[in-house]
Write a protein that holds these residues in place. Sequence first.
Motif, PDB file in Angstrom:
ATOM      1  N   PHE A  64       0.773  -1.243  -0.089  1.00  0.00           N
ATOM      2  CA  PHE A  64      -0.113  -0.149   0.018  1.00  0.00           C
ATOM      3  C   PHE A  64       0.760   1.396   0.017  1.00  0.00           C
ATOM      4  CE2 PHE A  64      -1.696   3.280   2.527  1.00  0.00           C
ATOM      5  CZ  PHE A  64      -2.950   3.787   1.735  1.00  0.00           C
ATOM      6  N   TYR A  65       1.957   1.268   1.038  1.00  0.00           N
ATOM      7  CA  TYR A  65       2.706   2.421   0.665  1.00  0.00           C
ATOM      8  C   TYR A  65       3.540   2.531  -0.400  1.00  0.00           C
ATOM      9  CZ  TYR A  65       6.340   5.909   1.744  1.00  0.00           C
ATOM     10  OH  TYR A  65       7.275   6.696   1.467  1.00  0.00           O
ATOM     11  N   HIS A  66       3.973   1.510  -1.058  1.00  0.00           N
ATOM     12  CA  HIS A  66       4.786   1.576  -2.167  1.00  0.00           C
ATOM     13  C   HIS A  66       3.996   2.054  -3.435  1.00  0.00           C
ATOM     14  CE1 HIS A  66       8.014  -1.674  -0.769  1.00  0.00           C
ATOM     15  NE2 HIS A  66       8.561  -0.358  -0.597  1.00  0.00           N
ATOM     16  N   ARG A  67       2.825   1.602  -3.418  1.00  0.00           N
ATOM     17  CA  ARG A  67       1.859   2.240  -4.480  1.00  0.00           C
ATOM     18  C   ARG A  67       1.530   3.659  -4.556  1.00  0.00           C
ATOM     19  NH1 ARG A  67      -2.865   0.377  -4.047  1.00  0.00           N
ATOM     20  NH2 ARG A  67      -2.825  -1.123  -2.242  1.00  0.00           N
ATOM     21  N   HIS A  68       1.376   4.196  -3.039  1.00  0.00           N
ATOM     22  CA  HIS A  68       1.092   5.593  -2.722  1.00  0.00           C
ATOM     23  C   HIS A  68       2.140   6.439  -2.462  1.00  0.00           C
ATOM     24  CE1 HIS A  68      -2.909   4.447  -3.234  1.00  0.00           C
ATOM     25  NE2 HIS A  68      -2.926   3.682  -2.564  1.00  0.00           N
ATOM     26  N   SER A  69       3.606   5.938  -2.550  1.00  0.00           N
ATOM     27  CA  SER A  69       4.849   6.621  -2.124  1.00  0.00           C
ATOM     28  C   SER A  69       4.723   8.111  -2.667  1.00  0.00           C
ATOM     29  CB  SER A  69       5.981   6.123  -2.444  1.00  0.00           C
ATOM     30  OG  SER A  69       6.222   5.722  -3.725  1.00  0.00           O
ATOM     31  N   ASP A  70       4.203   8.346  -3.809  1.00  0.00           N
ATOM     32  CA  ASP A  70       4.220   9.642  -4.391  1.00  0.00           C
ATOM     33  C   ASP A  70       3.376  10.587  -3.670  1.00  0.00           C
ATOM     34  OD1 ASP A  70       5.919   8.800  -6.616  1.00  0.00           O
ATOM     35  OD2 ASP A  70       4.380   8.548  -7.791  1.00  0.00           O
ATOM     36  N   ASN A  71       2.333   9.962  -2.843  1.00  0.00           N
ATOM     37  CA  ASN A  71       1.555  11.070  -2.055  1.00  0.00           C
ATOM     38  C   ASN A  71       1.920  11.296  -0.651  1.00  0.00           C
ATOM     39  OD1 ASN A  71      -0.492   9.091  -3.686  1.00  0.00           O
ATOM     40  ND2 ASN A  71      -0.931  11.203  -3.801  1.00  0.00           N
ATOM     41  N   ASP A  72       3.042  10.994  -0.406  1.00  0.00           N
ATOM     42  CA  ASP A  72       3.673  10.957   1.015  1.00  0.00           C
ATOM     43  C   ASP A  72       4.312  12.265   1.183  1.00  0.00           C
ATOM     44  OD1 ASP A  72       5.320  10.911   3.430  1.00  0.00           O
ATOM     45  OD2 ASP A  72       6.283   8.819   2.925  1.00  0.00           O
ATOM     46  N   ALA A  73       3.357  13.120   1.802  1.00  0.00           N
ATOM     47  CA  ALA A  73       4.014  14.601   2.219  1.00  0.00           C
ATOM     48  C   ALA A  73       5.155  14.620   3.055  1.00  0.00           C
ATOM     49  CB  ALA A  73       2.518  15.118   3.174  1.00  0.00           C
ATOM     50  N   TYR A  74       5.542  13.640   3.905  1.00  0.00           N
ATOM     51  CA  TYR A  74       6.649  13.752   4.586  1.00  0.00           C
ATOM     52  C   TYR A  74       7.814  13.491   3.781  1.00  0.00           C
ATOM     53  CZ  TYR A  74       4.140  12.925   9.091  1.00  0.00           C
ATOM     54  OH  TYR A  74       3.061  13.035   9.954  1.00  0.00           O
ATOM     55  N   LEU A  75       7.712  12.599   2.775  1.00  0.00           N
ATOM     56  CA  LEU A  75       8.843  12.391   1.917  1.00  0.00           C
ATOM     57  C   LEU A  75       9.004  13.552   0.944  1.00  0.00           C
ATOM     58  CD1 LEU A  75      11.057  10.882   0.491  1.00  0.00           C
ATOM     59  CD2 LEU A  75       9.202   9.725  -1.007  1.00  0.00           C
ATOM     60  N   LYS A  76       8.195  14.329   0.593  1.00  0.00           N
ATOM     61  CA  LYS A  76       7.850  15.452  -0.154  1.00  0.00           C
ATOM     62  C   LYS A  76       8.469  16.622   0.488  1.00  0.00           C
ATOM     63  CE  LYS A  76       3.856  14.590  -3.298  1.00  0.00           C
ATOM     64  NZ  LYS A  76       2.672  15.078  -3.551  1.00  0.00           N
ATOM     65  N   HIS A  77       8.388  16.989   1.937  1.00  0.00           N
ATOM     66  CA  HIS A  77       8.748  17.991   2.543  1.00  0.00           C
ATOM     67  C   HIS A  77      10.190  17.611   2.818  1.00  0.00           C
ATOM     68  CE1 HIS A  77       8.402  21.218   5.616  1.00  0.00           C
ATOM     69  NE2 HIS A  77       9.270  20.475   6.381  1.00  0.00           N
ATOM     70  N   TYR A  78      10.536  16.469   3.077  1.00  0.00           N
ATOM     71  CA  TYR A  78      12.153  15.896   3.517  1.00  0.00           C
ATOM     72  C   TYR A  78      12.877  16.287   2.404  1.00  0.00           C
ATOM     73  CZ  TYR A  78      15.807  12.777   4.917  1.00  0.00           C
ATOM     74  OH  TYR A  78      17.153  12.486   5.148  1.00  0.00           O
ATOM     75  N   SER A  79      12.605  15.989   1.069  1.00  0.00           N
ATOM     76  CA  SER A  79      13.304  16.074  -0.100  1.00  0.00           C
ATOM     77  C   SER A  79      13.244  17.662  -0.415  1.00  0.00           C
ATOM     78  CB  SER A  79      12.697  15.362  -1.363  1.00  0.00           C
ATOM     79  OG  SER A  79      12.470  14.037  -0.903  1.00  0.00           O
ATOM     80  N   THR A  80      12.350  18.533  -0.360  1.00  0.00           N
ATOM     81  CA  THR A  80      12.470  19.925  -0.730  1.00  0.00           C
ATOM     82  C   THR A  80      12.993  20.582   0.156  1.00  0.00           C
ATOM     83  OG1 THR A  80      10.037  20.126   0.103  1.00  0.00           O
ATOM     84  CG2 THR A  80      10.370  19.470  -2.377  1.00  0.00           C
ATOM     85  N   HIS A  81      13.274  20.346   1.271  1.00  0.00           N
ATOM     86  CA  HIS A  81      13.919  20.997   2.275  1.00  0.00           C
ATOM     87  C   HIS A  81      15.324  20.771   2.742  1.00  0.00           C
ATOM     88  CE1 HIS A  81       9.737  22.683   2.916  1.00  0.00           C
ATOM     89  NE2 HIS A  81      10.096  23.654   3.568  1.00  0.00           N
ATOM     90  N   HIS A  82      15.849  19.898   1.763  1.00  0.00           N
ATOM     91  CA  HIS A  82      16.988  19.474   2.060  1.00  0.00           C
ATOM     92  C   HIS A  82      17.628  18.585   3.222  1.00  0.00           C
ATOM     93  CE1 HIS A  82      17.319  21.825  -1.834  1.00  0.00           C
ATOM     94  NE2 HIS A  82      17.129  22.997  -1.087  1.00  0.00           N
ATOM     95  N   PHE A  83      16.680  17.740   3.622  1.00  0.00           N
ATOM     96  CA  PHE A  83      17.100  16.988   4.607  1.00  0.00           C
ATOM     97  C   PHE A  83      18.181  15.694   4.372  1.00  0.00           C
ATOM     98  CE2 PHE A  83      13.435  19.100   6.720  1.00  0.00           C
ATOM     99  CZ  PHE A  83      13.948  19.824   7.792  1.00  0.00           C
ATOM    100  N   GLN A  84      18.075  15.653   3.179  1.00  0.00           N
ATOM    101  CA  GLN A  84      18.989  14.060   2.642  1.00  0.00           C
ATOM    102  C   GLN A  84      20.089  13.970   3.464  1.00  0.00           C
ATOM    103  OE1 GLN A  84      17.534  16.576   0.663  1.00  0.00           O
ATOM    104  NE2 GLN A  84      16.784  15.939  -1.392  1.00  0.00           N
ATOM    105  N   GLY A  85      20.378  12.695   3.756  1.00  0.00           N
ATOM    106  CA  GLY A  85      21.389  12.387   4.503  1.00  0.00           C
ATOM    107  C   GLY A  85      21.165  12.730   6.110  1.00  0.00           C
ATOM    108  N   LYS A  86      20.135  12.866   6.671  1.00  0.00           N
ATOM    109  CA  LYS A  86      19.738  12.955   8.060  1.00  0.00           C
ATOM    110  C   LYS A  86      18.610  12.423   8.388  1.00  0.00           C
ATOM    111  CE  LYS A  86      21.322  17.931   8.294  1.00  0.00           C
ATOM    112  NZ  LYS A  86      20.958  19.298   8.416  1.00  0.00           N
ATOM    113  N   MET A  87      18.557  11.662   9.440  1.00  0.00           N
ATOM    114  CA  MET A  87      17.622  10.859  10.411  1.00  0.00           C
ATOM    115  C   MET A  87      16.761  11.764  10.839  1.00  0.00           C
ATOM    116  SD  MET A  87      17.535   7.873   8.997  1.00  0.00           S
ATOM    117  CE  MET A  87      16.384   6.939  10.193  1.00  0.00           C
ATOM    118  N   VAL A  88      15.473  12.066  10.698  1.00  0.00           N
ATOM    119  CA  VAL A  88      14.615  13.244  11.388  1.00  0.00           C
ATOM    120  C   VAL A  88      13.412  12.668  11.957  1.00  0.00           C
ATOM    121  CG1 VAL A  88      15.884  14.952  10.027  1.00  0.00           C
ATOM    122  CG2 VAL A  88      13.477  14.110   9.280  1.00  0.00           C
ATOM    123  N   PRO A  89      12.822  13.066  12.988  1.00  0.00           N
ATOM    124  CA  PRO A  89      11.348  12.751  13.448  1.00  0.00           C
ATOM    125  C   PRO A  89      10.546  13.383  12.692  1.00  0.00           C
ATOM    126  CG  PRO A  89      12.766  13.638  15.346  1.00  0.00           C
ATOM    127  CD  PRO A  89      13.583  13.991  14.012  1.00  0.00           C
TER     128      PRO A  89
END
Length: 249
Positions: A64-89
């Motif tokens: 279910f998550y894999h099919r809807h990963s494009d809708n993951d608001a957390y993932l979008k926010h993480y990617s667009t705010h340059h958190f790559q490489g960091k483990m964040v709550p």
Amino acid sequence: MALANIWVRKLIEAAQSPSDINSVLAEICHAIGADIGVLFIGPSPKFGLGHTFHFGIDDKLLDFYHRHSDNDAYLKHYSTHHFQGKMVPLQSMLPIKRIEDEWFRDVMLPTLSVKYSISGYSFISRHEVQALTFHRYSTPFAPSSQIQLQQFMDELIPWSQFYLSTQKLIDQFGTTPLHHGSIQLPDDLTPAERQVIQLLSKGYDGSEITQFRGVSKETTKSQIKSILHKLDCKHQNHLLHKLYTELVI
């Protein structure tokens, strides 16, 4: 020795075995008190097309998550705010009241049903990532968990690169050649079919072989059917009997 180093060493010992890698992931979850743990390595940004290892979550929910990963608001926010490489709550990074996507907030989050998450991904090559996510249902993670998981993500990069490189070589050239006794393996077996036989002889079932090789269930079923025909076996149990009684690995 730091826990992160111990976990990576155990992953090295697990080699390409999905079940053994899942066991290491379970050990990490127990150490930090996580109910769910997921490790993904593969192409970015579409999660689900690479290799996924997990603990505490069933295949249906993971799909279910894999099919809807494009809708993951957390993932979008993480990617667009340059958190790559960091483990964040995640819930601190983006409080639920700030989530504008109603479907993600009202459908996807309740379906996944987790309350607290520490997640992140880092690039291991130009187009490939390793992603880690750990979840708890009721209480927040201890602050030390984020530190331990950050160390683990940093130490994990060489292992992820090695795993993907090894898997690509296996996919292209097959596994170590089989040494066989009284059973005569036909010459028309493909490298993929020889790899499937190797895995069957080591006790892997169809679903584990599918995950190990990164192919569809239909592909694995088709390859096993072809193997049965080429080795003149009536069914899979007949094949396994031959492998366990006549094949010398």
